[in-house]
Write an enzyme that holds these catalytic residues in place. Structure first.
Site, PDB file in Angstrom:
ATOM      1  N   HIS A   1       5.332 -17.241  -2.425  1.00 30.63           N
ATOM      2  CA  HIS A   1       4.948 -16.590  -1.176  1.00 30.63           C
ATOM      3  C   HIS A   1       4.085 -15.359  -1.445  1.00 30.63           C
ATOM      4  CE1 HIS A   1       8.454 -18.633   1.137  1.00 30.63           C
ATOM      5  NE2 HIS A   1       7.350 -19.346   1.170  1.00 30.63           N
TER       6      HIS A   1
ATOM      7  N   HIS B   1      10.327 -22.662  -4.365  1.00 27.68           N
ATOM      8  CA  HIS B   1      11.487 -22.469  -3.465  1.00 27.68           C
ATOM      9  C   HIS B   1      12.409 -23.673  -3.408  1.00 27.68           C
ATOM     10  CE1 HIS B   1       8.067 -19.992  -2.081  1.00 27.68           C
ATOM     11  NE2 HIS B   1       8.985 -19.071  -2.228  1.00 27.68           N
TER      12      HIS B   1
ATOM     13  N   CYS C   1      12.147 -23.092  -9.013  1.00 26.83           N
ATOM     14  CA  CYS C   1      12.716 -22.160  -9.982  1.00 26.83           C
ATOM     15  C   CYS C   1      14.079 -22.676 -10.455  1.00 26.83           C
ATOM     16  CB  CYS C   1      12.885 -20.785  -9.338  1.00 26.83           C
ATOM     17  SG  CYS C   1      13.707 -19.636 -10.461  1.00 26.83           S
TER      18      CYS C   1
ATOM     19  N   HIS D   1      13.884 -20.485   6.215  1.00 23.31           N
ATOM     20  CA  HIS D   1      13.254 -20.230   4.909  1.00 23.31           C
ATOM     21  C   HIS D   1      13.273 -21.519   4.095  1.00 23.31           C
ATOM     22  CE1 HIS D   1      12.558 -18.700   0.856  1.00 23.31           C
ATOM     23  NE2 HIS D   1      12.020 -17.633   1.431  1.00 23.31           N
TER      24      HIS D   1
ATOM     25  N   GLU E   1      13.591 -22.179   1.002  1.00 21.04           N
ATOM     26  CA  GLU E   1      14.658 -22.356   0.012  1.00 21.04           C
ATOM     27  C   GLU E   1      15.944 -22.823   0.688  1.00 21.04           C
ATOM     28  OE1 GLU E   1      15.494 -19.018  -2.677  1.00 21.04           O
ATOM     29  OE2 GLU E   1      17.554 -19.723  -2.752  1.00 21.04           O
TER      30      GLU E   1
ATOM     31  N   THR F   1      18.542 -17.089  -2.969  1.00 18.52           N
ATOM     32  CA  THR F   1      18.406 -16.253  -4.171  1.00 18.52           C
ATOM     33  C   THR F   1      17.777 -14.884  -3.918  1.00 18.52           C
ATOM     34  OG1 THR F   1      16.272 -17.283  -4.588  1.00 18.52           O
ATOM     35  CG2 THR F   1      18.179 -18.234  -5.737  1.00 18.52           C
TER      36      THR F   1
ATOM     37  N   CYS G   1      19.300 -13.841  -7.410  1.00 18.23           N
ATOM     38  CA  CYS G   1      18.850 -13.937  -8.803  1.00 18.23           C
ATOM     39  C   CYS G   1      18.659 -12.557  -9.433  1.00 18.23           C
ATOM     40  CB  CYS G   1      17.563 -14.753  -8.881  1.00 18.23           C
ATOM     41  SG  CYS G   1      16.132 -13.844  -8.302  1.00 18.23           S
TER      42      CYS G   1
ATOM     43  N   SER H   1      10.472 -13.280   1.099  1.00 20.86           N
ATOM     44  CA  SER H   1      11.788 -12.732   1.440  1.00 20.86           C
ATOM     45  C   SER H   1      12.137 -11.535   0.564  1.00 20.86           C
ATOM     46  CB  SER H   1      12.844 -13.829   1.286  1.00 20.86           C
ATOM     47  OG  SER H   1      14.126 -13.309   1.418  1.00 20.86           O
TER      48      SER H   1
HETATM   49  S1  SF4 Z   1      12.802 -14.585  -7.176  1.00 24.01           S
HETATM   50 FE1  SF4 Z   1      14.473 -15.346  -8.449  1.00 24.01          FE
HETATM   51  S2  SF4 Z   1      14.938 -17.381  -7.654  1.00 24.01           S
HETATM   52 FE2  SF4 Z   1      12.923 -16.791  -6.836  1.00 24.01          FE
HETATM   53  S3  SF4 Z   1      11.464 -17.636  -8.304  1.00 24.01           S
HETATM   54 FE3  SF4 Z   1      11.928 -15.552  -8.984  1.00 24.01          FE
HETATM   55  S4  SF4 Z   1      13.605 -15.774 -10.484  1.00 24.01           S
HETATM   56 FE4  SF4 Z   1      13.474 -17.664  -9.300  1.00 24.01          FE
END
Ligand code: SF4
Length: 328
Positions: free
Chosen positions: A52, A85, A107, A135, A137, A175, A205, A234
Site C-alpha cells: 500500500h 496482504h 508476507c 482491509h 489482509e 498484522t 508483526c 494501515s
Molecule cells: S508490515 Fe508486517 S505483516 Fe505487513 S508485510 Fe511488513 S512484515 Fe509483513
C-alpha cells in the site's frame, strides 16, 4: 552545497525515528515484482496494490507491472502476483481456472496468521479476528475459514460478538493494527469471554510494533509528527494515531514532501519524522531536505530497535530463476 548544508543553525530539529520504512515483507514483495519483470518480461499482472504505497506502485507500473483488482482482468495464461496482504483460497482457485501462473508474494507473517486460522477452524473454534473491515489482509484471512471467523473492528466491536461455546474461542488479528488499541479490544472481549484464548504468538508483526514503539518514544517531544505513507496503508495511518495518543501536538500523513503544508511548521521547534512499512527511504530523505530548507537542519535519529529480518523470494519464482540461470 546541498540545501541542508546551506541552512544556518536555528534551534529547530527533527527527531527521525528508527526503525521506519520498508519491512522484510514489503521488501520481498517489491523484489518479487521486480525479479518477475526481469525473468518473464513485461507485462506482469499484480492483483491489488503489491504494497500500500502510491510511489512504489507508480514505480513498478513504469517498469511494466499492471495492477488489477481481480483475476478476471488478467488475460488467460498470464503471470499474476498476489500482493503482500494475502488472499483467500478462492483466489488461487480462480487463478487456476484461468490457467494463470500465480506467484504468491504474501508476507510470511500474514501466512502465519492464515495457518493459525485454518488450525483453529479445524479444531472447531470460534475465531474472533480483530481487524479493519474491508482491509485486504482481513478479507484474505477470513476467507480461510469463513464459517468460523467473525470480524471485531476495534474495542466497540467486542460488544457485538456472539459465540457458540465461550470455552472454545480464540482471537487472532490483522498484522498492522495499533498494539495498544488491540490490547484494549482484547480486554473488552475478555470481560464477556473470560476463557478467550490468545494467538500462539503475536499476530501484530514485528515491523508494526517496532515502528509504533519508536514513535511513542519521540512523540511527546514533538510539536508535529510527520508520517510518510499512503492513506490506504494501515500501519502508516496507525503511526499518526499512535503519535497523537503518545503526546505529539499534531500528526500528519503525507505521501510526498510536497504535500507538507508549511502552516504545520509554524511555531514548531521539534518535528518528528517516520514512515510506514511500505515506504522507501528516498521519500523520507525528500522530507528531510524539505524540512532542512525551512530551518529544520538538525536531525537526530532515535533508534529503539535494529531490524535484520529478511525473507527469501517465493519458491515458485526462485525455481524459475534457478532454471533460467541453468539455461544460461
Ligand atoms: S508490515 Fe508486517 S505483516 Fe505487513 S508485510 Fe511488513 S512484515 Fe509483513
Amino acid at each position: 552545497m546541498t540545501e541542508a548544508e546551506a541552512t544556518p543553525r536555528t534551534g529547530k530539529r527533527v527527531l527521525l525515528a528508527k526503525p521506519r520504512g520498508y519491512c522484510a515483507g514489503v521488501d520481498r514483495a517489491v523484489q518479487t515484482v521486480e525479479e518477475a519483470l526481469k525473468l518473464y518480461g513485461a507485462p506482469i499482472y499484480v492483483r491489488k496494490q503489491i504494497v500500500h504505497n502510491k510511489h512504489v506502485v507508480q514505480t513498478l507500473e513504469a517498469q511494466g507491472a499492471i495492477f488489477v483488482e481481480e483475476n478476471e482482468e488478467v488475460p488467460e495464461g498470464s503471470t499474476v502476483i498476489f500482493s503482500a496482504h494475502g488472499v483467500a483460497p478462492e483466489v488461487y482457485e480462480q487463478a487456476k481456472a484461468r490457467s494463470l501462473k500465480a506467484i504468491d508474494a504474501t508476507c510470511p507473517l500474514v501466512t502465519k496468521v492464515h495457518h493459525e486460522a485454518k488450525r483453529f477452524a479445524a479444531e472447531d473454534y470460534d475465531i474472533l479476528l480483530i481487524g479493519h473491515e474491508g482491509h485486504e489482509e482481513v478479507i484474505g484471512t477470513a476467507g480461510e475459514a469463513p464459517a468460523h471467523i467473525q470480524l471485531v473492528d476495534g474495542p466497540d466491536g467486542a460488544d457485538k460478538v456472539t459465540v457458540r461455546d465461550p470455552e472454545k474461542v480464540v482471537w487472532l488479528s490483522q498484522t498492522t493494527l495499533s498494539v495498544d488499541e488491540t490490547l484494549e479490544t482484547v480486554a473488552r472481549l475478555k470481560q464477556r469471554l473470560p476463557l478467550l484464548q490468545s494467538p500462539p504468538s503475536d499476530d501484530i508483526c514485528y515491523a508494526t510494533s517496532n515502528r509504533q514503539h519508536v514513535v511513542k518514544e519521540i512523540a511527546a517531544d514533538c510539536d508535529v509528527v510527520i508520517v510518510v505513507g499512503s492513506t490506504n496503508s494501515s500501519n502508516s495511518v496507525r503511526l499518526v494515531e499512535v503519535a497523537l495518543d503518545a503526546g505529539a501536538r499534531a500528526g500528519h500523513l503525507v505521501d510526498f514532501a510536497h504535500e507538507i503544508d508549511d502552516a504545520w511548521l509554524e511555531g514548531a521547534t521539534t518535528v518528528g519524522l517516520t514512515s510506514g512499512a511500505s515506504v522507501p527511504d528516498d521519500l523520507v530523505q525528500d522530507v528531510l531536505a524539505y524540512l532542512a530548507a525551512r530551518g529544520f537542519g538538525d536531525v537526530e535519529e532515535i533508534t529503539t530497535a535494529n531490524e535484520r529480518l529478511t525473507f527469501s523470494l517465493p519458491q515458485e519464482l526462485k525455481r524459475d530463476m534457478k532454471a533460467a540461470a541453468a539455461r544460461g
